[in-house]
Design a protein around this motif. Structure first.
Motif, PDB file in Angstrom:
ATOM      1  N   ASN A 192      -8.888  -0.143   6.654  1.00 31.64           N
ATOM      2  CA  ASN A 192      -8.255   1.165   6.846  1.00 31.64           C
ATOM      3  C   ASN A 192      -8.972   2.232   6.037  1.00 31.64           C
ATOM      4  O   ASN A 192      -9.342   2.015   4.885  1.00 31.64           O
TER       5      ASN A 192
ATOM      6  N   GLN B 152     -10.613   9.541   2.176  1.00 32.51           N
ATOM      7  CA  GLN B 152     -11.845   8.771   2.322  1.00 32.51           C
ATOM      8  C   GLN B 152     -12.673   9.276   3.491  1.00 32.51           C
ATOM      9  O   GLN B 152     -13.887   9.388   3.413  1.00 32.51           O
TER      10      GLN B 152
ATOM     11  N   SER C 196      -8.468   5.991   4.610  1.00 33.31           N
ATOM     12  CA  SER C 196      -7.451   7.048   4.418  1.00 33.31           C
ATOM     13  C   SER C 196      -8.070   8.414   4.714  1.00 33.31           C
ATOM     14  O   SER C 196      -9.285   8.549   4.856  1.00 33.31           O
TER      15      SER C 196
ATOM     16  N   VAL D  26     -12.614  -1.911  -1.154  1.00 32.96           N
ATOM     17  CA  VAL D  26     -12.018  -2.569   0.013  1.00 32.96           C
ATOM     18  C   VAL D  26     -13.091  -2.891   1.047  1.00 32.96           C
ATOM     19  O   VAL D  26     -13.191  -4.027   1.531  1.00 32.96           O
TER      20      VAL D  26
ATOM     21  N   PRO E  28       0.806  -1.236   0.000  1.00 37.51           N
ATOM     22  CA  PRO E  28       0.000   0.000   0.000  1.00 37.51           C
ATOM     23  C   PRO E  28       0.837   1.282   0.000  1.00 37.51           C
ATOM     24  O   PRO E  28       0.451   2.259  -0.641  1.00 37.51           O
ATOM     25  N   ASP E  29       1.967   1.292   0.698  1.00 39.51           N
ATOM     26  CA  ASP E  29       2.773   2.521   0.735  1.00 39.51           C
ATOM     27  C   ASP E  29       3.226   2.947  -0.652  1.00 39.51           C
ATOM     28  O   ASP E  29       3.575   4.099  -0.875  1.00 39.51           O
TER      29      ASP E  29
HETATM   30  P1  C2E Z   1       1.039  -2.690   5.010  1.00 39.34           P
HETATM   31  O1  C2E Z   1       0.143  -3.816   4.698  1.00 39.34           O
HETATM   32  O2  C2E Z   1       2.207  -2.418   4.133  1.00 39.34           O
HETATM   33  O3  C2E Z   1       0.159  -1.416   5.103  1.00 39.34           O
HETATM   34  C1  C2E Z   1       0.699  -0.175   5.311  1.00 39.34           C
HETATM   35  C2  C2E Z   1      -0.343   0.834   5.551  1.00 39.34           C
HETATM   36  O4  C2E Z   1      -1.103   1.055   4.386  1.00 39.34           O
HETATM   37  C3  C2E Z   1      -1.350   0.458   6.608  1.00 39.34           C
HETATM   38  O5  C2E Z   1      -0.833   0.739   7.863  1.00 39.34           O
HETATM   39  C4  C2E Z   1      -2.521   1.287   6.253  1.00 39.34           C
HETATM   40  O6  C2E Z   1      -2.384   2.560   6.832  1.00 39.34           O
HETATM   41  C5  C2E Z   1      -2.390   1.404   4.768  1.00 39.34           C
HETATM   42  N1  C2E Z   1      -3.373   0.553   4.111  1.00 39.34           N
HETATM   43  C6  C2E Z   1      -3.319  -0.802   3.955  1.00 39.34           C
HETATM   44  N2  C2E Z   1      -4.416  -1.242   3.328  1.00 39.34           N
HETATM   45  C7  C2E Z   1      -5.190  -0.160   3.096  1.00 39.34           C
HETATM   46  C8  C2E Z   1      -6.472   0.020   2.487  1.00 39.34           C
HETATM   47  O7  C2E Z   1      -7.152  -0.922   2.058  1.00 39.34           O
HETATM   48  N3  C2E Z   1      -6.950   1.274   2.449  1.00 39.34           N
HETATM   49  C9  C2E Z   1      -6.263   2.314   2.956  1.00 39.34           C
HETATM   50  N4  C2E Z   1      -6.775   3.510   2.879  1.00 39.34           N
HETATM   51  N5  C2E Z   1      -5.058   2.180   3.532  1.00 39.34           N
HETATM   52  C10 C2E Z   1      -4.534   0.956   3.596  1.00 39.34           C
HETATM   53  P2  C2E Z   1      -1.470   0.015   9.136  1.00 39.34           P
HETATM   54  O8  C2E Z   1      -2.928   0.205   9.129  1.00 39.34           O
HETATM   55  O9  C2E Z   1      -0.743   0.531  10.319  1.00 39.34           O
HETATM   56  O10 C2E Z   1      -1.191  -1.490   8.876  1.00 39.34           O
HETATM   57  C11 C2E Z   1      -0.243  -2.223   9.518  1.00 39.34           C
HETATM   58  C12 C2E Z   1       0.959  -2.328   8.702  1.00 39.34           C
HETATM   59  O11 C2E Z   1       1.964  -2.935   9.489  1.00 39.34           O
HETATM   60  C13 C2E Z   1       0.797  -3.266   7.502  1.00 39.34           C
HETATM   61  O12 C2E Z   1       1.589  -2.783   6.455  1.00 39.34           O
HETATM   62  C14 C2E Z   1       1.352  -4.564   7.997  1.00 39.34           C
HETATM   63  O13 C2E Z   1       1.865  -5.394   6.971  1.00 39.34           O
HETATM   64  C15 C2E Z   1       2.485  -4.076   8.870  1.00 39.34           C
HETATM   65  N6  C2E Z   1       2.813  -5.021   9.884  1.00 39.34           N
HETATM   66  C16 C2E Z   1       1.991  -5.912  10.497  1.00 39.34           C
HETATM   67  N7  C2E Z   1       2.670  -6.650  11.422  1.00 39.34           N
HETATM   68  C17 C2E Z   1       3.934  -6.214  11.370  1.00 39.34           C
HETATM   69  C18 C2E Z   1       5.117  -6.582  12.070  1.00 39.34           C
HETATM   70  O14 C2E Z   1       5.143  -7.438  12.933  1.00 39.34           O
HETATM   71  N8  C2E Z   1       6.253  -5.929  11.777  1.00 39.34           N
HETATM   72  C19 C2E Z   1       6.276  -4.954  10.837  1.00 39.34           C
HETATM   73  N9  C2E Z   1       7.426  -4.341  10.582  1.00 39.34           N
HETATM   74  N10 C2E Z   1       5.187  -4.581  10.143  1.00 39.34           N
HETATM   75  C20 C2E Z   1       4.022  -5.202  10.419  1.00 39.34           C
END
Ligand code: C2E
Ligand code: MG
Ligand code: MG
Length: 701
Positions: free
Chosen positions: A527, A532, A529, A503, A483-484
């Motif tokens: 999530n 949204q 944004s 979504v 997503p980033d």
């Molecule tokens: P991610 O999956 O790379 O998602 C990053 C961010 O993109 C999310 O942060 C969320 O703000 C946004 N995002 C993801 N999907 C959507 C969507 O459908 N719509 C919108 N508008 N935004 C979206 P968030 O919510 O803090 O999600 C947690 C992130 O942390 C996820 O990254 C996940 O993969 C990551 N994560 C989970 N567990 C761990 C971990 O143990 N270690 C690390 N380093 N990262 C983790």
């Protein structure tokens, strides 16, 4: 022999003199304002009418004088005296219509003109041809010459000075004409007084004329000539001023067109065209000297959000304020321009190198940190800045702009609100970004988007209590994108709205499918944004998704970033309240990264607080992070909120969180985000562990 004066005729001669003087003054302006043939025509015509004017004044003055003998005038001599008047007038007009009038020319011109008038006068007297001839009183004769010369000087000077056409000049001309008229008549009657007629004089020239008749005809003719000349002059002045006005407005229109072509209408800053020209100049200038020039590409982060949520007027206002602030940061010789949208480009001339440009970029970051007051609201906006420096990064304006843009995009990717100097590894970013945007537009239709799911786990019993839906983009050429890599782009372009709708709909449908398949009833989090969250139809979207899937509202959770709700807490409360009325759960995501006011937290209708993973990473070793997490958990519990810890990767972290009383956790320790089918396996495995038998695969994608 003494003569008597007809005072009516004397008075008429004075009027003619004044009229002739006024005409002369007016003509002086006309001639000097015209050019080429027009000026010559005015000079010749003017000499004629002014000459006849002065001459007829003089002749009427002579007719006003009656001797007891019958009078007559020799015609050739009379005509000759008139010619002298015309020539003298031509000379006078020529003198005053030149660009400058030196003192020497003024003196010489005055003397010549004065003598010329005297010549006209005394030649005219000679046309009487009396016998014995007229003798003159030396003193009065000298006085008449002196008056003529002095009056001529004054006339020349006045005419030269009063050439412009303003209102006060018109009155000044009238006053001057009266004075000049008196001077000319004064000279004439002094000259007449100097004349001595012998007692037995007879007039030799014939035929005898009727004084009054001739004077009347002459005065009338002269009057008409002078009036026509004046009328022509006035008309010409009007035409000229109209033409001048038209030329003026044409010039103004041209200037305005040029300004419009080179400036941005919203901020009045130079546009790309002018900017490129200035950059090219600066490059050429830099090549000659020891300095360099730098291009700063400034893009406002999440500007689209302001536009979407507060409307275009507020957006425009913000852009204008940003433009003003940017201008206060740079020096006068630098150029702040706007390329369109929220993109500003600044050209810095004479910088010593990239470091120097970075200093200015820092100043910009600093200057934009203060909030903007737009429509009674405080707005915070951050820029991402890319820098390119000539000749290091290019020697054309296009290269410098493109590379600064690439560096800016890099700065944005690195987390916004910072600046980057261009490096060759960035060069491919720019076209990719455009392509990416086009690809993203088609991604939905081509079913390239997917939802991954990551379990949320109860810290106490280690059971899955929910999952977070995380979007992925299976790009046809670039593979699986996180997503980033595209959500910021979707946010900026508005594509986030249809994507977000998909979504929510997909997550609800999937969750319902799992429930229908007899799996444990879980809560799915999506999530939301910033763009949204500000979208008016978010409520409808959520309601529709719930209705379409028949998912119970409490099985849907919306995660909204702390910075998103805190950007405008009073409006956020309204939206959150409506959402909460539908019955969905609400979580504040990435808690700790923004600046929450406890006051607001208390008032928000929220259910969960997600502690940002940056605090969890070192929570078991870093005292500060531990203190923050402990305080947050305490606060949340006081507010009756459940606390979810993000990014739990190790047993240590989990142990520590457990000791603090954290409710749920999410992280690689349990599972990475995984595709729906795989997530289902996790759920089934868990169900099996808790003796619930899985039946069939029900992943929807
Ligand atoms: P991610 O999956 O790379 O998602 C990053 C961010 O993109 C999310 O942060 C969320 O703000 C946004 N995002 C993801 N999907 C959507 C969507 O459908 N719509 C919108 N508008 N935004 C979206 P968030 O919510 O803090 O999600 C947690 C992130 O942390 C996820 O990254 C996940 O993969 C990551 N994560 C989970 N567990 C761990 C971990 O143990 N270690 C690390 N380093 N990262 C983790
Ligand atoms: Mg989240
Ligand atoms: Mg988060």
């Amino acid at each position: 022999m003494a003569g008597v004066y007809n005072y009516w005729l004397v008075f008429i001669s004075l009027l003619v003199a004044i009229l002739a003087s006024y005409t002369a003054l007016d003509l002086a302006s006309r001639i000097s304002a015209s050019k080429g043939p027009a000026a010559r025509a005015w000079l010749v015509g003017g000499a004629f009418s002014m000459g006849t004017g002065i001459w007829s004044m003089h002749f009427i003055g002579m007719l006003a004088f009656r001797l007891p003998i019958p009078m007559a005038y020799d015609v050739p001599t009379t005509i000759f005296s008139m010619l002298i008047a015309v020539v003298v007038s031509g000379f006078a007009l020529f003198t005053v219509s030149r660009d400058t009038l030196s003192t020497r020319n003024l003196i010489a011109g005055g003397v010549l003109m004065g003598l010329g008038i005297c010549a006209m006068h005394y030649t005219g007297m000679a046309a009487m041809q009396t016998h014995p001839p007229i003798t003159y009183d030396a003193v009065l004769f000298a006085a008449s010459v002196a008056i003529a010369v002095t009056a001529s000087h004054a006339a020349l000077w006045i005419a030269f000075t009063l050439r412009s056409a303003s209102d006060w000049v018109r009155y000044a001309k009238l006053g001057s004409a009266i004075i000049m008229g008196f001077a000319i008549t004064g000279m004439h009657y002094t000259g007449m007084a100097a004349a001595r007629f012998a007692p037995d004089s007879i007039c030799l020239s014939g035929p005898v004329v009727d004084n009054s008749w001739m004077a009347g005809t002459l005065a009338g003719t002269t009057f008409i000539i002078l009036c026509i000349t004046l009328a022509l002059s006035v008309l010409d002045t009007r035409m000229a001023s109209k033409t001048a006005n038209m030329a003026d407005s044409l010039q103004r229109a041209n200037d305005e067109l040029q300004r419009l072509a080179l400036h941005d209408p919203l901020t009045q800053l130079p546009n790309r065209l002018l900017l490129e020209d200035r950059i090219d100049q600066a490059i050429a200038h830099a090549e000659r000297g020891k300095f360099k020039c730098a291009v700063l590409f400034v893009d406002l982060d999440r500007f689209k959000m302001v536009n979407d949520s507060l409307g275009h007027f507020a957006g425009d206002e913000l852009l204008r304020s940003v433009a003003n602030r940017l201008q206060t940061v740079v020096r006068g010789e630098d150029t702040v321009s706007r390329l369109g949208g929220d993109e500003f480009v600044i050209l810095l001339r004479d910088v010593t190198g990239p470091d120097n440009a970075t200093e200015v970029a820092d100043k910009i970051l600093h200057a934009l940190r203060e909030p903007f007051r737009i429509h009674e609201q405080e707005l915070y906006i951050t820029p991402s800045i890319g820098i390119s420096v000539s000749p290091l990064h290019g020697d054309t304006s296009q290269m410098l702009i493109t590379r600064a843009d690439a560096a800016m995009y890099n700065a944005k990717q690195a987390g916004r609100n910072n600046c980057r100097i261009y490096s060759s590894s960035m060069s491919t970013f720019f076209p990719q970004r455009l392509m990416l945007e086009n690809d993203l537009r088609r991604a939905l239709g081509r079913r390239e988007l997917e939802l991954y799911y990551q379990p949320k786990v109860d810290v106490g019993n280690n059971r899955v209590v929910g999952m977070e839906a995380l979007i992925r983009w299976r790009h046809p050429h670039r593979g699986l994108l996180l997503p980033d890599e595209f959500i910021p782009l979707a946010d900026d372009t508005g594509l986030i709205v249809p994507i977000g709708r998909w979504v929510i709909t997909e997550a609800c449908a999937q969750n319902k499918a799992w429930q229908s398949a007899g799996l444990h009833e879980l809560r799915v989090a999506v999530n939301i944004s910033s763009a949204q969250f500000r979208q008016k139809d978010l409520l409808d979207t959520v309601a529709h998704a719930l209705a379409a899937s028949s998912l119970a509202p409490e099985c849907l959770e919306l995660e909204i970033g702390e910075s998103v709700v805190m950007a405008n807490p009073s409006e956020a409360i309204v939206t959150l309240e409506k959402l909460s009325q539908i019955g969905v759960q609400i979580a504040i995501d990435d808690f700790g990264t923004g600046y929450s006011s406890v006051n607001y937290l208390k008032r928000f209708p929220i259910d969960n607080l997600k502690i940002d993973r940056s605090f969890i990473r070192d929570v078991s070793s870093d005292m500060d992070d531990a203190a923050i997490v402990r305080a947050t958990i305490g606060l949340a519990h006081n507010l009756r909120l459940r606390v979810v810890a993000e990014g739990v990767e190790t047993e240590d972290q989990l142990q520590f969180l457990r000791s603090l009383g954290c409710d749920e956790y999410q992280g690689y320790y349990k599972s990475k985000p995984v595709p729906a089918a795989e997530f289902e396996r996790i759920l089934r495995a868990e169900s099996a562990e808790h003796k619930v038998t899985p039946l069939r695969i029900v992943a929807t994608s």
